[in-house]
Design a protein around this motif. Structure first.
Motif, PDB file in Angstrom:
ATOM      1  N   ARG A   1     -13.534  -4.195   5.422  1.00 18.50           N
ATOM      2  CA  ARG A   1     -14.079  -3.873   6.653  1.00 18.50           C
ATOM      3  C   ARG A   1     -14.839  -5.153   7.377  1.00 18.50           C
TER       4      ARG A   1
ATOM      5  N   ARG B   1       0.697  -1.094  -0.083  1.00 23.82           N
ATOM      6  CA  ARG B   1      -0.025   0.191   0.023  1.00 23.82           C
ATOM      7  C   ARG B   1       0.701   1.233  -0.086  1.00 23.82           C
TER       8      ARG B   1
ATOM      9  N   PRO C   1      -8.181  -1.118  -3.410  1.00 24.29           N
ATOM     10  CA  PRO C   1      -8.671  -1.332  -1.923  1.00 24.29           C
ATOM     11  C   PRO C   1     -10.236  -1.898  -2.395  1.00 24.29           C
ATOM     12  N   ASN C   2     -10.947  -2.633  -1.733  1.00 26.11           N
ATOM     13  CA  ASN C   2     -12.117  -3.061  -1.609  1.00 26.11           C
ATOM     14  C   ASN C   2     -12.585  -2.657  -0.296  1.00 26.11           C
ATOM     15  N   ILE C   3     -13.071  -1.471   0.068  1.00 25.88           N
ATOM     16  CA  ILE C   3     -13.072  -0.891   1.635  1.00 25.88           C
ATOM     17  C   ILE C   3     -14.172  -1.822   2.194  1.00 25.88           C
ATOM     18  N   GLN C   4     -15.448  -1.847   1.683  1.00 25.29           N
ATOM     19  CA  GLN C   4     -16.261  -2.802   2.298  1.00 25.29           C
ATOM     20  C   GLN C   4     -15.954  -4.351   2.884  1.00 25.29           C
TER      21      GLN C   4
ATOM     22  N   VAL D   1      -7.395   4.728   4.721  1.00 28.44           N
ATOM     23  CA  VAL D   1      -7.981   4.095   3.526  1.00 28.44           C
ATOM     24  C   VAL D   1      -9.284   4.723   3.595  1.00 28.44           C
ATOM     25  N   ALA D   2     -10.181   4.558   4.611  1.00 25.21           N
ATOM     26  CA  ALA D   2     -11.636   4.718   4.539  1.00 25.21           C
ATOM     27  C   ALA D   2     -11.758   5.923   5.168  1.00 25.21           C
TER      28      ALA D   2
ATOM     29  N   PHE E   1      -6.549   0.993   9.000  1.00 26.18           N
ATOM     30  CA  PHE E   1      -7.277   1.082   7.781  1.00 26.18           C
ATOM     31  C   PHE E   1      -8.388   1.916   7.640  1.00 26.18           C
ATOM     32  N   LEU E   2      -9.104   2.091   8.728  1.00 24.71           N
ATOM     33  CA  LEU E   2     -10.162   2.950   8.688  1.00 24.71           C
ATOM     34  C   LEU E   2      -9.663   4.524   8.748  1.00 24.71           C
TER      35      LEU E   2
ATOM     36  N   ALA F   1      -7.882  -4.836   1.711  1.00 20.96           N
ATOM     37  CA  ALA F   1      -7.472  -3.259   1.966  1.00 20.96           C
ATOM     38  C   ALA F   1      -6.438  -2.652   1.001  1.00 20.96           C
TER      39      ALA F   1
END
Length: 210
Positions: free
Chosen positions: A123, A72, A117-120, A156-157, A152-153, A114
């Motif tokens: 999570r 990342r 990135p595939n955020i959902q 990235v999110a 991560f949150l 992540a």
């Protein structure tokens, strides 16, 4: 240090490997992934060394986590492949001991998502890893999953409020594990403090105890 010099002088490959392993794990928990990666390359350059089985498991697991996080940062395909290689290895181990490897494999999946990135998806996988570690009584790995979810949150999110809640849960896990220095690092790095109002065990109950 003197021990390292002695191992090199006597060509004691097992001792040398164990020194690098100790440094690898220390660097990992300190969040110094560059140093941990350097140690891991030194370890792998000593193929004749015999590593204790448990340390080999965590070496593979942590090296995979580091690889995805380095990917990342650097977008290096080499790092991505190292992470995938760790997944492939632990997928095989899972067949022989699901309770030991389920949460580890799910956390590697989370780090992989992540990185895309595939955020959902990430999570959901972080939460699944946290639950698996909790249900199997692996409080330090529960803390690690909470910490990585929080980071991560945050990075990235961009969900800073939720991120701090997960980082606080990570800190509580580390305190229950007895890793006060690690818990203090989270306070220093993210300005969080475990809530003294609640018993440490309360938010960390095993699923089988609820």
């Amino acid at each position: 240090d003197d021990l390292m010099k002695d191992a090199l002088l006597k060509k004691n490959m097992n001792l040398l490997s164990n020194i690098y392993l100790r440094r690898f794990f220390s660097s990992f928990w300190a969040g110094d992934h560059s140093s941990a990666e350097s140690c891991s390359e030194n370890i792998l350059s000593i193929p004749s060394a015999k590593r204790p089985k448990l340390l080999s498991i965590y070496f593979t697991f942590f090296r995979g986590l580091i690889a995805f996080q380095q990917y990342r940062k650097n977008q290096s395909d080499d790092d991505l492949q190292k992470g995938i290689s760790a997944i492939n290895t632990i997928e095989v181990w899972l067949k022989y001991s699901p309770s030991n490897f389920e949460n580890k494999l799910i956390l590697l999946y989370a780090e992989q998502q992540a990185s895309l990135p595939n955020i959902q998806a990430a999570r959901n996988l972080y939460d699944a890893s946290i639950k698996s570690a909790r249900d199997n009584g692996r409080v330090h790995e529960q803390g690690l999953a909470c910490e990585l979810m929080g980071k991560f949150l945050m990075s990235v999110a961009n969900d800073f409020i939720c991120a701090k809640e997960y980082l606080k849960k990570a800190q509580l896990c580390y305190l229950q594990w007895g890793a006060r220095k690690k818990a203090s690092m989270l306070s220093k790095d993210y300005g969080i403090k475990a809530d003294d109002v609640y018993p440490v065990s309360n938010p960390l109950k095993h699923g089988r105890d609820s």
